[in-house]
Design an enzyme around this catalytic site. Structure first.
Site, PDB file in Angstrom:
ATOM      1  N   ARG A   1      -0.572   4.153  18.063  1.00 52.14           N
ATOM      2  CA  ARG A   1       0.403   3.420  18.655  1.00 52.14           C
ATOM      3  C   ARG A   1       1.541   4.157  19.068  1.00 52.14           C
ATOM      4  NH1 ARG A   1      -0.528  -1.750  14.877  1.00 52.14           N
ATOM      5  NH2 ARG A   1      -1.072  -0.013  13.623  1.00 52.14           N
TER       6      ARG A   1
ATOM      7  N   ILE B   1      -5.989  -0.482  15.522  1.00 52.26           N
ATOM      8  CA  ILE B   1      -6.769  -0.293  16.143  1.00 52.26           C
ATOM      9  C   ILE B   1      -8.102  -1.052  15.983  1.00 52.26           C
ATOM     10  CG2 ILE B   1      -6.156   2.229  15.863  1.00 52.26           C
ATOM     11  CD1 ILE B   1      -8.103   2.638  13.725  1.00 52.26           C
TER      12      ILE B   1
ATOM     13  N   LYS C   1       1.006  -1.095   0.011  1.00 52.08           N
ATOM     14  CA  LYS C   1      -0.025   0.002  -0.014  1.00 52.08           C
ATOM     15  C   LYS C   1       1.037   1.234   0.047  1.00 52.08           C
ATOM     16  CE  LYS C   1      -2.839  -2.381   3.375  1.00 52.08           C
ATOM     17  NZ  LYS C   1      -3.191  -2.257   4.826  1.00 52.08           N
TER      18      LYS C   1
ATOM     19  N   CYS D   1       4.323   4.041  13.795  1.00 50.94           N
ATOM     20  CA  CYS D   1       3.607   2.705  13.331  1.00 50.94           C
ATOM     21  C   CYS D   1       3.151   3.214  12.056  1.00 50.94           C
ATOM     22  CB  CYS D   1       2.330   2.740  14.399  1.00 50.94           C
ATOM     23  SG  CYS D   1       1.665   4.322  14.727  1.00 50.94           S
TER      24      CYS D   1
END
EC number: 3.1.3.95
Lengths: 760, 687
Positions: free
Chosen positions: B465, B398, B375, B459
């Site tokens: 995070r 999350i 990505k 992260c």
């Protein structure tokens, strides 16, 4: 090497002060005078840390007829963070404390659990000692002579399985001590050495208890004098006044071991707590039950009903309890740390230990409802009345009567409901390792229950969790009479034989020649004993001293006598002159509005508990523990104190204890100053704790901080304090595993630098 | 909840000159006071009360206000005689000592409450939207309660007087996640059922007659619970309160960096982002290396996700090792490189003379980091960044955390399964994730402290995070952040200014409850802090009530503190001029939020023990609505009493000393040495 330890032994009896040479001898290896070295081996390595062998100690391993002792070559660095035992060195393990002796040969991949009189076909490279106090100690023989190593292992195994109770070292030790000490005994001093804990071996102790609780319709009965009726009851028991000795003798044959029902305690409302065995003869059962019920009812000022609760039906058996304890010990100390980290809570649940703790607390709380809420007398019934009844009756009394939450009260309670009531300590502790099937940690379960209450009501008890832990450890030191016998009769017989053998004159007091554990100066210095004092309890007591001066703050001993039903206050006079009568929450029920009802279909007991919990807890009144699983938790100090991986450095509850202790110490100092300014006055003398040292001695372990002494808790405090995991838990399987591995996929979490610093 | 909680507090705090502050409003709710054995001590009351600000203000209600019903009027009195069954606290005989009043100081600041005709206490700026009679509250513990429901633009307020003691349920609307109709067929025709699924682990249910209400309850509730979805302002912009302390002044980035010894020769305080052009989710003031040009930084920004370049969060006072935070590098599937980025990290490494290494902590699971390459994201390759060591902390994303907390709600609300309590907690994995986070933060702290090595934490975007890890590591390393003010600075800095997307994660005023952006990351962080306070009970200046209050106002939308996603948005919406800061409220009465055990562990690095054996479920937060979950008597209650006693004794000693010295000089000199020893103790006391 037998060192005469005469001086040392004497100095211990003086209490508090001990001679400097004791310190020196400690690591040289001190033996008691009658202690005999059975076998020894040199060049043994004691494993200190599982991580690496760099901290391991080299020295000599000795087996005596009392203990396993390791004497390091180099003088140990003094550890500040440790409770130091006066009778045992840092590396000593009494033989009675050994659970399992395991020998290993690494190269051959062999392992053997050693029993008494066994042979060992291989030369051991390692010896692992699993201890009853949950330590695991490991010795390696890589440099030691193989034959001597083997001999020592066999000797340890053999001597930890004594054939006879009299072979336990306590008998040797106390005999010697008696004669050495006698010369120094000052005539006219109190015959029981100033011991304030009632032993309940004489009518006066029971009489005082009857008076204290206002049990005017109960009397001390001496039909079991000389153990004429029952083998397991004490010589003196308390019975309803309406039952004559003749009746009791007649009924006794129907009870297991002729144990006539045993009075435990009276509620100020007149309800009594009684314990009883089951009745053997089903045909007679109803009749006998009826007689007993009637007699108890007659002893109640309101003639309230009597309710019998059959503990065998609603509580786990002693086998269940043993099984749960084995499991929880496995999870806490034996299993590799990382493995047990996974699904930790589930493993704890599966052990069922906490479930059993809750079950006993719940049973006791329900009994509290019957006595306090329902105003009924209660009979706790169990087949033999020597196991489950001990736990429940003592918990009920702790919940209802704040007297038992003082140190002396608690010790008296253990004497009354455990030692004198004939709990089979010898069998349940399995001191002779004869029969594993009768082993069960009921007393530890009881201590855990007490801890749960202490955890929920931190100011309610005079003593601390360190005290409870030390008490549990004392079960495995065979030098005190408390935990060695199955019944008062067995104790009497053994001690009689013992007295004869040791030329102790007839008529001499057993408590003097073979003292119970309650004389703590046998084991710890005065300073170390202050770790038993709960600053929150002591602090409030201190406030009490100044009662009248600091009016805004006093212990909430309310006299509820006006609401007490039936019992004139004069009957509840204290056992010590001037002591308050039992503070009671009293008859809450009558104060409730009749139309107050909230929960539909609520049982009266549910309502009683709901009502109790809706009020602020008076920690000096009735205490009912919260029983939901989130509030009954693992007793970490007891179960995890030896686990190095579970030790929080610079943290743990002790840091709060530290601050509280300093504060209370400071308060006591201020009070001393005040008194000095005011001069002697009547309100400045009495101290609330009869067990405490005189008021000029400080009762807190941590002293008020001074400008030179920073307020930060000292570096050495850890969550294991006052114990230390160093060298006390060395599991075998984990070689070179950093603590870190337990983290999911994560590799290390503390670098080696930190670890190195921490293990010091 | 319950009037009782508030009222109980009133009884406690009410000195002769103090007006009771509990009576007409409620505590937050919790459990249904009617039902069950539940809490009764001060702290608990305070926690419950703190759950809604409305409860805090009620103190100013004149007790003799007109047409109050009898029950409400006499409440403060009957509390004294323990009539009320719940939440009432008297402490150990505290009714006897007046000084005890200071145990529970009235929460002074909070406004004159206006009382509407129907006894609903209102905050300044709050208006009633509708009142519905004859509503049933379906209590999970004690059955049905009939009463009146009032909906304001800030809260839902249910009162019942049908039972012996008045019953109040007060739920602020911000906490509502979604409204659900439920079947209540057994309540007769024309009756609708409504469940308020809340973000704070409860779900109160109501039944009401449709014909009786002029306005549909659900419609009114939806409008004010989700104002942003209805083009209405958040209540924080309507709230008109005056606090004596301005919480917006708590965090001054330049002052905070100066405290850390910045700028220094290697690091500079840059205003490059003052217009948020470099990075729209970063604060305007950033600390970056001295030796780097603006052009290079711009190129680095292009290479980092959302332009979140590596910036300094914290610097070790001795070793000069730093915590640097950023987002993932956009290496993509073709392993793109960016030489400015590589140089940037080299400069960060060089800024610390003690170590020739740099450690990157990537919070993600390594497998996820690899997937991210597809990505266009990814992670630093150790071969392109010399002397850099890359560690994955393996923390799930999350969505996993959201699901875990959802499971937790099933475990704690409305009832608990006693037999399987422990295993049910294990199955939520919540504590496992707490363990991972704390372990990650401990590794970071240890790398700085023992390894003297600088670390870079990221992260994916560097706002979830990353914020958790850097703020926890800083809490372990720097005792300043363990103070009440310092912790506020930490939250303002690492979370709010660095663009943790509070609006998206919490969903303030937004009806789209199923939005996958929502996640309880900040709750998880506060839970980690709580775990640390449990392990080091004396090392934190703030108490549990403070943490719970912060979480309650994370949702309440009463204060501007947690609103919006970034500093840029907050500036655009004029949050500071138009709303109050949560810290204004906290710092106006700091004594309530202070831990009496606190001693300053200055210069101590505190590593929590990251073991399941020591991690606990924070049941006094998650399970607080269950009336059976009464917390245990806190130790600090006794401590506070002892502090009062000490103060009293010190006063008397000093008095006597003065007396003695005035009477006779000789005697005073005799005694003067010893008392000074004791009175000079630095024990921290808040009495």
């Amino acid at each position: 090497m037998v060192l005469d330890r005469k001086k040392v032994a004497c100095s211990l009896q003086v209490g508090g002060k001990f001679l400097p040479q004791v310190e020196e001898f400690k690591y040289l290896g001190v033996l008691f005078t009658r202690e005999i070295v059975v076998n020894e081996v040199n060049f043994v390595r004691k494993c200190i840390s599982a991580e690496s062998s760099q901290d391991d100690l080299w020295g000599k391993l000795i087996c005596t007829n009392f203990k396993v002792s390791f004497i390091p070559q180099d003088a140990p660095t003094k550890q500040k963070s440790k409770l130091s035992h006066l009778l045992l060195g840092e590396h000593d393990i009494p033989l009675t404390c050994l659970e399992q002796v395991v020998t290993v040969n690494d190269t051959k991949g062999k392992k053997k659990v050693l029993g008494s009189n066994q042979k060992l076909k291989f030369n051991p490279t390692e010896l692992i000692l699993y201890c009853k106090d949950l330590r695991i100690i490991r010795f390696c023989f890589d440099e030691a002579g193989p034959e001597s190593a083997k001999k020592v292992c066999l000797a340890i195994a053999h001597y930890s399985h004594p054939a006879d109770l009299q072979l336990l070292f306590g008998f040797e030790y106390q005999g010697r001590r008696y004669h050495e000490f006698k010369g120094e005994q000052v005539n006219g001093s109190s015959p029981r050495g100033g011991l304030q804990t009632p032993i309940f071996d004489r009518p006066s102790d029971w009489d005082r208890e009857i008076k204290r609780t206002g049990a005017s319709e109960w009397r001390v009965c001496s039909i079991n004098e000389g153990y004429a009726i029952s083998q397991s009851l004490p010589e003196y028991v308390v019975v309803p006044v309406s039952l004559a000795d003749q009746d009791l003798k007649k009924y006794s044959i129907f009870f297991t071991d002729q144990r006539i029902p045993l009075w435990c305690w009276n509620h100020p409302n007149g309800s009594a707590l009684v314990r009883m065995t089951s009745i053997n003869d089903p045909l007679q059962q109803k009749k006998i039950d009826q007689r007993i019920f009637t007699a108890i009812t007659k002893s109640h000022p309101q003639r309230s009903e009597v309710i019998k609760s059959d503990l065998d039906k609603c509580l786990p058996t002693i086998l269940d309890i043993q099984c749960a304890f084995v499991k929880i010990r496995q999870i806490c100390v034996i299993d590799p740390f990382e493995e047990s980290e996974e699904r930790w809570l589930t493993s704890i649940e599966n052990s069922r230990w906490l479930e059993y703790v809750r079950a006993f607390l719940k049973q006791s709380a329900e009994t509290v409802y019957l006595l306090d809420g329902k105003n009924a007398s209660v009979i706790l019934q169990e087949e033999e009345d020597r196991d489950l009844c001990c736990v429940v009756s003592s918990l009920v009394q702790l919940m209802l009567d704040p007297h038992y939450r003082s140190l002396i009260g608690f010790q008296g309670l253990v004497q009354k409901e455990w030692v004198m009531a004939g709990h089979r300590f010898l069998d349940r502790c399995n001191h002779l390792k004869k029969n594993d099937k009768v082993e069960s940690p009921l007393f530890i379960l009881f201590l855990d229950c007490v801890w749960q209450m202490m955890n929920q009501y931190p100011a309610a008890f005079e003593f601390t969790e360190a005290y409870l832990t030390v008490l549990s450890d004392s079960m495995w030191i065979p030098l005190f009479s408390t935990f060695l016998f199955n019944s008062p009769k067995q104790r009497a017989q053994h001690l009689m034989d013992f007295a004869k053998n040791k030329a102790i004159p007839q008529g001499e007091d057993q408590v003097v020649f073979f003292p119970p554990v309650w004389n703590w100066s046998q084991q710890f210095s005065t300073k170390d004993q202050t770790l038993f004092n709960n600053p929150m309890y002591v602090g409030k007591g201190a406030a009490c001293v100044q009662n009248g001066e600091v009016k805004s703050f006093r212990r909430t001993k309310k006299n509820y006598s006006s609401t007490l039903r039936g019992t004139p206050s004069s009957m509840r006079n204290g056992l010590r002159g001037g002591e308050e009568t039992l503070p009671r929450r009293g008859s809450l029920m009558s104060e409730l509005k009749p139309d107050f009802s909230v929960v539909k279909d609520e049982s009266p007991s549910e309502r009683f508990f709901r009502d109790w919990f809706s009020r602020p807890a008076d920690q000096q009144g009735v205490l009912i523990p919260l029983l939901i699983p989130s509030h009954v938790v693992l007793w970490k100090l007891f179960f995890l104190r030896w686990v190095p991986e579970a030790c929080i450095h610079k943290g743990g509850p002790v840091t709060a204890y530290h601050k509280l202790s300093q504060l209370v110490d400071e308060i006591e100092l201020l009070q001393i100053h005040l008194r000095r300014y005011k001069g002697p006055s009547p309100c400045s003398t009495p101290l609330p704790s009869p067990s405490g040292p005189p008021s000029d001695q400080r009762r807190m372990y941590f002293k008020a901080s001074s400008p030179n002494d920073p307020p930060t808790p000292p570096e050495y405090l850890t969550s294991s304090f006052p114990f230390t995991p160093v060298g006390n838990l060395c599991r075998r399987s984990i070689h070179g595993t950093p603590i870190s591995k337990f983290l999911n996929g994560a590799r290390i979490w503390l670098s080696t630098e930190t670890l190195a610093n921490d293990t010091v | 909840m319950e009037k009782q909680a508030g009222a109980a507090g009133a009884a406690d705090g009410a000195g002769p000159n103090r007006k009771p502050w509990g009576s007409p409003t409620s505590g937050p709710a919790a459990g249904d006071s009617l039902d069950s054995p539940t809490g009764s001590h001060v702290e608990w009351c305070k926690q419950l009360i703190a759950a809604t600000i409305s409860s805090q203000i009620s103190g100013t209600v004149p007790p003799d206000i007109g047409n109050r019903d009898i029950k409400a009027g006499r409440r403060p009195d009957f509390l004294q005689d323990s009539q009320d069954e719940m939440h009432c606290y008297h402490g150990e005989g505290d009714s006897e000592h007046p000084s005890n009043a200071s145990n529970l100081p009235a929460l002074r600041y909070g406004a004159q409450v206006r009382m509407a005709q129907n006894q609903v206490p209102l905050l300044p700026g709050e208006t009633i939207q509708t009142t519905v009679e004859d509503v049933m509250y379906i209590c999970p513990f004690s059955g049905l309660v009939n009463g009146t429901l009032t909906i304001t633009d800030y809260k839902l307020y249910f009162t019942s007087v049908e039972r012996e003691s008045p019953f109040i349920l007060d739920v602020n609307l911000g906490v509502i996640s979604r409204l659900e109709t439920i079947s209540v067929s057994n309540q007769g025709e024309n009756t609708k059922g409504l469940e308020l699924v809340c973000k704070d682990m409860r779900s109160p249910r109501f039944a009401y007659k449709t014909e009786k209400s002029h306005l549909d309850v659900v419609e009114v509730l939806a409008k004010h619970a989700f104002p942003l979805s209805h083009s209405l302002p958040l209540f924080a912009f309507l709230y008109k309160e005056q606090f004596p302390v301005d919480g917006w002044k708590v965090y001054d980035p330049v002052a905070e960096y100066r405290r850390q010894g910045l700028p220094n020769e290697s690091w500079t305080i840059s205003k490059m982002n003052s217009t948020y052009e470099l990075c729209d989710t970063y604060p305007s003031i950033l600390v970056i290396p001295t030796n780097i040009t603006d052009e290079d930084i711009k190129r680095v920004a292009v290479f980092r996700a959302k332009h979140r370049i590596p910036v300094l969060s914290w610097i070790h006072p001795e070793s000069q090792a730093t915590i640097v935070r950023c987002s993932q590098p956009l290496v993509g599937p073709s392993d793109r490189r960016c030489k400015e980025d590589e140089r940037f990290l080299q400069i960060i490494m060089d800024a610390n003379a003690q170590s020739h290494k740099l450690t990157i902590f990537d919070a993600r699971q390594s497998s996820v980091a690899v997937t991210n390459k597809a990505k266009d994201g990814g992670f630093e390759s150790e071969s392109f960044y010399p002397n850099v060591e890359l560690n994955f902390l393996e923390i799930p994303n999350i969505h996993v955390m959201r699901e875990s907390l959802r499971k937790m709600k099933d475990v704690v609300y409305p009832t608990i399964d006693e037999a399987h309590w422990h295993s049910a907690i294990d199955l939520t994995h919540w504590l496992e994730y707490i363990r991972l986070l704390l372990a990650g933060a401990a590794k970071i702290a240890d790398k700085l402290e023992s390894g003297k090595t600088s670390v870079v934490v990221h992260c994916s975007d560097g706002w979830d995070r990353t914020a958790q890890l850097t703020s926890l590591a800083m809490l372990m390393l720097d005792s300043h952040y363990r103070t009440l003010r310092g912790f506020q600075v930490l939250v303002e800095k690492e979370w709010i200014s660095f663009g943790h997307k509070f609006a998206a994660r919490v969903g303030h005023g937004d009806e789209n409850h199923a939005n996958s952006e929502r996640s309880p990351l900040f709750v998880q962080f506060i839970d980690c802090v709580w775990q640390m306070t449990r392990q080091f009970p004396a090392a934190f200046e703030f108490n549990e009530l403070f943490l719970i209050t912060v979480l309650d106002h994370l949702y309440s939308c009463l204060f501007g503190t947690f609103l919006y996603n970034s500093e840029q948005e907050r500036t655009a919406k004029e949050v500071q001029p138009k709303t109050m800061s949560l810290w204004s409220y906290i710092n106006s009465q700091p004594e309530d939020f202070t831990n009496p055990f606190y001693v300053d562990y200055e210069h101590h690095v505190l590593y929590p023990l990251v073991s399941s054996r020591h991690l606990e479920l924070w049941s006094s937060y998650y399970a607080r609505w269950n009336p059976r979950m009464r917390p245990q008597v806190p130790v600090h209650q006794t401590l506070k009493e002892l502090l009062i006693l000490r103060a009293e004794l010190q006063r008397r000693v000093e008095e006597l000393q003065r007396e003695a010295s005035s009477h006779s000089l000789s005697s005073s000199s005799e005694h003067s040495t010893s008392p000074s020893h004791t009175t000079g103790t630095p024990l921290h006391s808040v009495v």
